[in-house]
Design a protein around this motif. Structure first.
Motif, PDB file in Angstrom:
ATOM      1  N   PHE A 144       9.072  18.652  -6.780  1.00 55.85           N
ATOM      2  CA  PHE A 144       8.928  19.817  -7.721  1.00 55.85           C
ATOM      3  C   PHE A 144       7.870  18.959  -9.289  1.00 55.85           C
ATOM      4  N   SER A 145       7.994  17.516  -8.859  1.00 56.03           N
ATOM      5  CA  SER A 145       7.153  16.808  -9.692  1.00 56.03           C
ATOM      6  C   SER A 145       7.694  16.767 -11.186  1.00 56.03           C
ATOM      7  N   PHE A 146       8.562  16.932 -11.604  1.00 56.21           N
ATOM      8  CA  PHE A 146       9.212  17.343 -12.788  1.00 56.21           C
ATOM      9  C   PHE A 146       9.864  16.182 -13.961  1.00 56.21           C
ATOM     10  N   SER A 198       9.612  29.007  -2.695  1.00 55.38           N
ATOM     11  CA  SER A 198       9.950  28.578  -3.637  1.00 55.38           C
ATOM     12  C   SER A 198       9.817  27.067  -4.089  1.00 55.38           C
ATOM     13  N   LEU A 199       9.318  26.631  -2.711  1.00 55.16           N
ATOM     14  CA  LEU A 199       9.014  24.884  -3.211  1.00 55.16           C
ATOM     15  C   LEU A 199       7.767  25.047  -3.244  1.00 55.16           C
ATOM     16  N   GLN A 215      10.188  29.750 -15.681  1.00 61.87           N
ATOM     17  CA  GLN A 215      11.029  30.624 -15.000  1.00 61.87           C
ATOM     18  C   GLN A 215      10.830  29.962 -13.482  1.00 61.87           C
ATOM     19  N   ARG A 216       9.471  29.956 -13.010  1.00 55.27           N
ATOM     20  CA  ARG A 216       9.683  30.152 -11.743  1.00 55.27           C
ATOM     21  C   ARG A 216      10.162  29.311 -11.105  1.00 55.27           C
ATOM     22  N   LEU A 217      10.288  27.539 -12.580  1.00 52.70           N
ATOM     23  CA  LEU A 217      10.824  26.690 -11.960  1.00 52.70           C
ATOM     24  C   LEU A 217      12.417  26.299 -11.956  1.00 52.70           C
TER      25      LEU A 217
END
Length: 247
Positions: free
Chosen positions: A245-247, A73-74, A160-162
């Motif tokens: 996650f770099s968002f 997931s990461l 969606q994955r995030l």
């Protein structure tokens, strides 16, 4: 006897990646992350070896799968996803006593065979169990559920994955919305369209099955270990979520 689980993780097409050194460094960092997730309890042995391979032995039937699912997931290298061969059973010594680099055991062979099964697939799935001492129908059922989970995951968009990954960590729609700077209804829409509920439910169901198997063999131990492990993983990820996650 001690209940344990094992995974052997490889990375898809790692030899052809243009960022091979970065990928290798990321795996070494992942090794340290896992050590932090488990703390100083001595209940895990993990080693980055052979370039793109990670091997882990941990106490608890569900621990390796939980750890593998969070890693998946990461994971940020979408063109080079990880895949995990898994096994579990009981061991006649403590995890802390094992030298994971030199360890030779049927569990390692089972995890290796499961990993090789995935390696041969054209459309490679993320997880596969090999369980020699388990009823074959249960073995098939677990892997079939993982196959369906994989189909849902690869159809997700990036957002969606995030959302699915963040919901795994935070468990609350509003918390995910705040992190992403989006409205709660927008996040919920991505959650539903990405089949996140089904993906996370299948994860929970497999963990529950593994915990039930452990409880049957080791009734004196209970399942607090699973809850504690997930709480530690989520707490550690939350402390560096922006970097991961770099968002």
């Amino acid at each position: 006897m001690v209940p344990v689980s094992v995974f052997i993780m490889d990375v898809t097409d790692s030899s052809s990646a243009d960022y091979g050194e970065e990928l290798s460094n990321n795996l070494s960092q992942l090794e340290r992350y896992i050590g932090d997730w488990y703390g100083k309890s001595g209940s895990v042995q993990v080693k980055h070896r052979s370039g793109d391979e990670l091997i882990m032995l941990s106490e608890g039937y569900s621990s390796a799968f939980i750890t593998a699912f969070y890693i998946s997931s990461l994971w940020k290298y979408e063109k080079n996803p990880p895949y995990f061969g898994l096994s579990y059973g009981s061991l006649d010594k403590k995890v802390a006593e094992i030298d994971i680099e030199k360890w030779i055991h049927p569990f390692v062979k089972q995890a290796r065979n499961a990993n090789d099964h995935l390696k041969k697939q054209k459309d490679r799935e993320s997880f596969h169990f090999q369980l020699n001492d388990v009823e074959p129908s249960l073995h098939t059922l677990i892997n079939s559920m993982l196959m369906l989970q994989h189909v849902l995951r690869i159809e997700q968009t990036d957002v969606q994955r995030l959302v699915c990954s963040l919901y795994l960590i935070y468990g609350k729609q509003n918390a995910v919305a705040e992190l992403l700077g989006r409205s709660a209804p927008t996040v919920y829409s991505h959650f539903k369209k990405g089949h996140c509920e089904q993906i996370l439910r299948s994860f929970r169901n497999i963990v529950s099955f593994l915990d039930a198997c452990q409880a049957k063999e080791f009734p004196e131990m209970g399942n607090n270990h699973t809850k504690t492990l997930e709480e530690r993983i989520r707490t550690n990820i939350k402390s560096q979520v922006q970097d991961i996650f770099s968002f």
